[in-house]
Design a protein around this motif. Structure first.
Motif, mmCIF file in Angstrom:
data_model
loop_
_atom_site.group_PDB
_atom_site.id
_atom_site.type_symbol
_atom_site.label_atom_id
_atom_site.label_comp_id
_atom_site.label_asym_id
_atom_site.label_seq_id
_atom_site.Cartn_x
_atom_site.Cartn_y
_atom_site.Cartn_z
ATOM 1 N N GLU A 37 45.302 2.176 38.156
ATOM 2 C CA GLU A 37 44.691 2.680 36.920
ATOM 3 C C GLU A 37 43.318 3.263 37.268
ATOM 4 N N TYR A 38 43.340 4.468 37.814
ATOM 5 C CA TYR A 38 42.132 5.060 38.397
ATOM 6 C C TYR A 38 41.117 5.529 37.358
ATOM 7 N N GLU A 39 41.583 5.957 36.215
ATOM 8 C CA GLU A 39 40.657 6.336 35.146
ATOM 9 C C GLU A 39 39.864 5.111 34.685
ATOM 10 N N GLU A 40 40.569 3.998 34.508
ATOM 11 C CA GLU A 40 39.906 2.771 34.075
ATOM 12 C C GLU A 40 38.939 2.268 35.149
ATOM 13 N N ALA A 41 39.355 2.367 36.395
ATOM 14 C CA ALA A 41 38.477 1.950 37.492
ATOM 15 C C ALA A 41 37.202 2.783 37.500
ATOM 16 N N THR A 42 37.358 4.077 37.265
ATOM 17 C CA THR A 42 36.206 4.977 37.236
ATOM 18 C C THR A 42 35.237 4.591 36.118
ATOM 19 N N LYS A 43 35.777 4.198 34.976
ATOM 20 C CA LYS A 43 34.924 3.782 33.862
ATOM 21 C C LYS A 43 34.078 2.570 34.249
ATOM 22 N N VAL A 44 34.709 1.604 34.920
ATOM 23 C CA VAL A 44 33.964 0.408 35.339
ATOM 24 C C VAL A 44 32.912 0.774 36.379
ATOM 25 N N GLU A 103 35.254 3.301 46.957
ATOM 26 C CA GLU A 103 36.165 3.120 45.831
ATOM 27 C C GLU A 103 36.049 4.284 44.840
ATOM 28 N N ARG A 104 34.831 4.761 44.625
ATOM 29 C CA ARG A 104 34.635 5.923 43.748
ATOM 30 C C ARG A 104 35.362 7.145 44.331
ATOM 31 N N ALA A 105 35.187 7.330 45.641
ATOM 32 C CA ALA A 105 35.820 8.472 46.308
ATOM 33 C C ALA A 105 37.335 8.375 46.221
ATOM 34 N N TYR A 106 37.872 7.177 46.390
ATOM 35 C CA TYR A 106 39.323 7.006 46.330
ATOM 36 C C TYR A 106 39.851 7.328 44.935
ATOM 37 N N CYS A 107 39.117 6.917 43.902
ATOM 38 C CA CYS A 107 39.513 7.244 42.538
ATOM 39 C C CYS A 107 39.547 8.757 42.350
ATOM 40 N N LYS A 113 46.618 -12.083 44.415
ATOM 41 C CA LYS A 113 46.881 -10.682 44.042
ATOM 42 C C LYS A 113 47.432 -10.560 42.625
ATOM 43 N N GLN A 114 46.946 -11.417 41.755
ATOM 44 C CA GLN A 114 47.339 -11.361 40.340
ATOM 45 C C GLN A 114 46.358 -10.451 39.600
ATOM 46 N N HIS A 115 46.510 -9.153 39.799
ATOM 47 C CA HIS A 115 45.484 -8.207 39.356
ATOM 48 C C HIS A 115 45.340 -8.134 37.840
ATOM 49 N N LEU A 117 32.113 -7.194 37.603
ATOM 50 C CA LEU A 117 32.384 -5.758 37.479
ATOM 51 C C LEU A 117 33.057 -5.209 38.732
ATOM 52 N N GLN A 118 32.591 -5.663 39.891
ATOM 53 C CA GLN A 118 33.200 -5.218 41.146
ATOM 54 C C GLN A 118 34.659 -5.638 41.209
ATOM 55 N N CYS A 119 34.936 -6.877 40.855
ATOM 56 C CA CYS A 119 36.313 -7.388 40.882
ATOM 57 C C CYS A 119 37.192 -6.663 39.870
ATOM 58 N N LYS A 120 36.617 -6.339 38.726
ATOM 59 C CA LYS A 120 37.372 -5.622 37.695
ATOM 60 C C LYS A 120 37.738 -4.221 38.175
ATOM 61 N N ALA A 121 36.792 -3.554 38.807
ATOM 62 C CA ALA A 121 37.056 -2.206 39.324
ATOM 63 C C ALA A 121 38.151 -2.230 40.377
ATOM 64 N N VAL A 122 38.095 -3.193 41.281
ATOM 65 C CA VAL A 122 39.100 -3.293 42.342
ATOM 66 C C VAL A 122 40.471 -3.625 41.757
ATOM 67 N N ALA A 123 40.502 -4.478 40.741
ATOM 68 C CA ALA A 123 41.780 -4.825 40.108
ATOM 69 C C ALA A 123 42.431 -3.582 39.498
ATOM 70 N N TYR A 124 41.640 -2.759 38.844
ATOM 71 C CA TYR A 124 42.188 -1.511 38.283
ATOM 72 C C TYR A 124 42.693 -0.591 39.397
ATOM 73 N N LEU A 125 41.961 -0.547 40.506
ATOM 74 C CA LEU A 125 42.402 0.256 41.654
ATOM 75 C C LEU A 125 43.741 -0.236 42.167
ATOM 76 N N GLU A 126 43.868 -1.541 42.336
ATOM 77 C CA GLU A 126 45.107 -2.121 42.846
ATOM 78 C C GLU A 126 46.282 -1.853 41.903
ATOM 79 N N LEU A 127 45.992 -1.731 40.620
ATOM 80 C CA LEU A 127 47.032 -1.476 39.624
ATOM 81 C C LEU A 127 47.314 0.016 39.461
#
Length: 217
Positions: free
Chosen positions: A57-64, A77-81, A22-24, A45-55
């Motif tokens: 950082e929903y705007e960044e996750a949305t960008k990915v 994940e899109r819906a959660y953002c 869990k070292q996001h 890309l999937q892992c990067k998006a999830v890491a932003y979600l865990e942190l």
């Protein structure tokens, strides 16, 4: 080429270890390194998006998630953002396309979105589906269901719902408070006042228990 492939394999091995730990923030660094070797790599890309979600950082996750390589994927994940960013209508639309393996999570999120939109009936329907499928197990979700019934003007149903869920006002402050609000909604003001006082007393006791078990001096 062989050296590059070996380096890529080593980066993915490191990535999987970091995800397990869990070292996001470190996950983000490694995914960036992988994407330099292999631009557009779907797993990275999937892992990067999830890491932003865990942190958070929903705007960044949305960008990915907007990358063309991920189109049609990770709808939950899109819906959660969208939910966390206050885009409730968009979140509901995305939840319609979530695959069957995430039905429970999608229903829980849909219920939360409907609650935020003050759609009490729709919120109750989502929670009732979870209850019917035996997936309404946590105290938090059961409490949310009670709040949804009150918001939908269905307070008269609370005693039956609480029996079905196996919960009682003494189980938590939140449950007791929702029951009190339900009584007030039904016009039972004396009973509601007594229930509110009991709820707050219970809340104080829970706070004292928490403080007593903590390291606060």
């Amino acid at each position: 080429m062989a050296e590059q492939q070996l380096e890529l394999e080593q980066q993915f091995e490191k990535l999987h270890q970091l995800i397990g730990q869990k070292q996001h923030k470190q996950v983000l660094k490694v995914t960036d390194a992988i994407l330099k070797f292999s631009p557009g790599d779907i797993e990275a890309l999937q892992c990067k998006a999830v890491a932003y979600l865990e942190l958070g950082e929903y705007e960044e996750a949305t960008k990915v998630l907007s990358y063309k390589q991920l189109q049609g994927q990770m709808q939950f994940e899109r819906a959660y953002c969208c939910y966390r960013l206050g885009k409730f209508s968009e979140a509901l639309k995305l939840l319609e396309s979530v695959d069957d393996t995430q039905t429970s999570a999608a229903l829980q999120l849909a219920a939360q979105v409907q609650f935020r939109l003050d759609n009490g009936q729709e919120c109750v329907q989502a929670y009732d589906k979870l209850k019917a499928s035996g997936q309404l197990s946590s105290t938090e979700h059961k409490t949310n269901l009670l709040a949804a019934y009150v918001a939908a003007g269905l307070a008269a149903s609370l005693p039956d719902v609480m029996r079905q869920l196996g919960i009682k006002p003494r189980d938590s402050f939140e449950i007791a408070f929702n029951r009190a609000v339900g009584l007030a909604q039904q016009g039972e003001l004396d009973a509601a006042e007594t229930a509110v006082k009991a709820a707050y007393k219970q809340g104080e006791q829970q706070t004292l228990v928490f403080l007593g078990g903590s390291s606060i001096q």
